[in-house]
Design a protein around this motif. Structure first.
Motif, PDB file in Angstrom:
ATOM      1  N   ILE A  23     -46.071  59.110  52.361  1.00 20.10           N
ATOM      2  CA  ILE A  23     -47.358  58.598  52.861  1.00 20.10           C
ATOM      3  C   ILE A  23     -47.471  57.102  52.590  1.00 20.10           C
ATOM      4  CG2 ILE A  23     -49.854  58.914  52.774  1.00 20.10           C
ATOM      5  CD1 ILE A  23     -49.392  61.731  51.771  1.00 20.10           C
ATOM      6  N   PHE A  24     -46.981  56.660  51.443  1.00 22.78           N
ATOM      7  CA  PHE A  24     -46.981  55.227  51.139  1.00 22.78           C
ATOM      8  C   PHE A  24     -46.151  54.456  52.162  1.00 22.78           C
ATOM      9  CE2 PHE A  24     -49.407  55.044  47.408  1.00 22.78           C
ATOM     10  CZ  PHE A  24     -49.374  53.758  46.891  1.00 22.78           C
ATOM     11  N   GLN A  25     -45.000  55.008  52.499  1.00 20.36           N
ATOM     12  CA  GLN A  25     -44.134  54.342  53.475  1.00 20.36           C
ATOM     13  C   GLN A  25     -44.798  54.241  54.838  1.00 20.36           C
ATOM     14  OE1 GLN A  25     -40.615  56.791  53.146  1.00 20.36           O
ATOM     15  NE2 GLN A  25     -39.707  55.498  51.560  1.00 20.36           N
ATOM     16  N   PHE A  47     -39.092  52.773  43.878  1.00 16.56           N
ATOM     17  CA  PHE A  47     -38.859  52.976  45.312  1.00 16.56           C
ATOM     18  C   PHE A  47     -39.320  51.790  46.155  1.00 16.56           C
ATOM     19  CE2 PHE A  47     -39.001  57.327  43.653  1.00 16.56           C
ATOM     20  CZ  PHE A  47     -37.874  57.873  44.243  1.00 16.56           C
ATOM     21  N   ARG A  48     -39.661  50.679  45.479  1.00 17.21           N
ATOM     22  CA  ARG A  48     -40.051  49.436  46.148  1.00 17.21           C
ATOM     23  C   ARG A  48     -41.294  49.636  47.016  1.00 17.21           C
ATOM     24  NH1 ARG A  48     -34.822  46.461  48.512  1.00 17.21           N
ATOM     25  NH2 ARG A  48     -36.213  44.679  48.218  1.00 17.21           N
ATOM     26  N   LEU A  49     -42.237  50.385  46.500  1.00 13.44           N
ATOM     27  CA  LEU A  49     -43.524  50.581  47.154  1.00 13.44           C
ATOM     28  C   LEU A  49     -44.588  49.874  46.325  1.00 13.44           C
ATOM     29  CD1 LEU A  49     -43.209  54.359  48.104  1.00 13.44           C
ATOM     30  CD2 LEU A  49     -42.951  52.390  49.612  1.00 13.44           C
ATOM     31  N   MET A 106     -42.905  44.351  40.390  1.00 14.60           N
ATOM     32  CA  MET A 106     -41.909  43.432  39.848  1.00 14.60           C
ATOM     33  C   MET A 106     -40.642  44.174  39.438  1.00 14.60           C
ATOM     34  SD  MET A 106     -44.254  40.858  37.529  1.00 14.60           S
ATOM     35  CE  MET A 106     -42.806  40.005  36.932  1.00 14.60           C
ATOM     36  N   ILE A 107     -40.812  45.358  38.875  1.00  7.72           N
ATOM     37  CA  ILE A 107     -39.642  46.152  38.501  1.00  7.72           C
ATOM     38  C   ILE A 107     -38.903  46.626  39.738  1.00  7.72           C
ATOM     39  CG2 ILE A 107     -38.890  48.300  37.394  1.00  7.72           C
ATOM     40  CD1 ILE A 107     -41.181  47.976  35.417  1.00  7.72           C
ATOM     41  N   GLY A 108     -39.638  47.150  40.719  1.00 11.55           N
ATOM     42  CA  GLY A 108     -38.998  47.683  41.920  1.00 11.55           C
ATOM     43  C   GLY A 108     -38.330  46.626  42.763  1.00 11.55           C
TER      44      GLY A 108
END
Length: 347
Positions: A135-137, A230-232, A259-261
């Motif tokens: 859903i985020f994507q 997951f870079r979201l 920042m971590i993703g």
């Protein structure tokens, strides 16, 4: 002094959280414009170039400088207010709706439970990040440039994903609470459900609201970390380019999970690049755990009555059986005296 000892974890945790937020605002409005950007090249004392972006951690740059020339320490400080604010807002929404739905669930019967429980169990056994991920994507790719709408939907999504489980947990506590004798007595004399909610259930849950809020805040921070892998990102991303033309999506708000993703693929080049936001997450979760510990101490704190009894009192009643009278010995002695005196007179 004793109360201070019990409340010390809460005071330390609140001091850490408030300090992070205050320092973040001070940086944004008073320090940010006075800082010079890191130099493109580093030189030693002999004037020889020894490095370029990114720099490893040092005394000058505690968390290093990334390959885009940004000081990671000040990025972490800037993102503190956004990360903690997101966690607090989401936790507030979860607890608010969880309590409202949980109280309603607590007054329902078995038939309603058989219908709702399969739906709730699905959220109980499936990790939240698995449900949120697709859903985020879709949100990031399907809604144009309406940034406020994206952020609002993202916050609502990670808020409502935990409400079914929270509703079930609170509802089960309410059901157990309603089994108390004084609740049954209130029902016998005519108390309705609204009266029970207002006079008994809400006061019962009032002591647990703050604990639930802190617990949900910690869970939100963990969920943000998982989404960052997951870079979201919450709040959107901006594309930054390195000298070789390689572009990377970076968080606009310097939110820690983002920042971590966003730097996850930099680990093979600069493995220290996620140290800063990781330490910030650890400290924040540690602070909220301290607050949680202090609240649990207050809730479970019960005065222990003194167990010291006089030795004479124990010895006095130690030989008595369950149904003996306390003055039985004295009465028996008096009767023996009367019998003896009457015997002497008769003689």
């Amino acid at each position: 002094m004793k109360n201070l000892k019990h409340n010390l974890p809460i005071l330390i945790g609140c001091f850490m959280i408030i300090g992070l937020i205050a320092f973040s605002f001070i940086y944004t409005y008073f320090i940010k414009d006075t800082l010079n950007p890191p130099p493109t090249f580093l030189y030693n004392d002999e004037g020889k170039m020894i490095g370029t972006y990114g720099y490893p951690p040092s005394l000058t740059y505690p968390f290093g400088v990334d390959r885009f020339g940004r000081d990671v320490f000040w990025m972490v400080v800037d993102g503190a207010k956004y990360t903690i604010a997101i966690a607090l807002v989401v936790a507030f929404i979860r607890v608010l709706f969880g309590i409202l739905f949980g109280i309603f669930y607590g007054f329902t019967g078995k038939k309603f439970e058989t219908i709702v429980n399969p739906f709730i169990n699905a959220f109980r056994f499936v990790p939240a990040v698995i449900i949120v991920l697709p859903i985020f994507q879709m949100l990031q790719s399907g809604i144009g440039g309406n940034q406020f709408k994206i952020i609002s939907l993202q916050i609502l999504l990670i808020s409502f994903i935990a409400i079914p489980i929270l509703t079930s947990t609170i509802g089960d506590e309410v059901k157990e609470f309603l089994k108390n004798d004084f609740i049954l007595s209130s029902k016998v004399i005519g108390a309705g459900n609204m009266w029970l909610r207002r006079k008994h259930v809400f006061p019962f849950l009032r002591t647990r609201i703050l604990l639930l809020f802190v617990q949900q805040t910690i869970q939100v921070l963990f969920l943000l970390t998982q989404l960052g892998v997951f870079r979201l990102f919450i709040g959107g991303a901006v594309t930054l380019f390195i000298d070789d033309g390689d572009g990377r999506n970076m968080s606009k708000a310097n939110e820690w999970a983002a920042m971590i993703g966003s730097n996850f693929f930099e680990l093979s080049i600069d493995p220290w690049v996620i140290i800063g936001p990781s330490i910030a997450f650890i400290l924040t979760i540690f602070a909220f755990n301290l607050i949680k510990l202090g609240i649990e101490r207050i809730i479970h704190k019960q005065p222990t009555p003194s167990k010291k009894l006089k030795h004479d009192a124990i010895m006095e009643y130690d030989s008595l059986s369950d149904f003996d009278f306390v003055n039985k010995t004295e009465e028996k002695t008096d009767l023996m005296k009367e019998d003896k005196s009457s015997y002497i007179l008769s003689k």
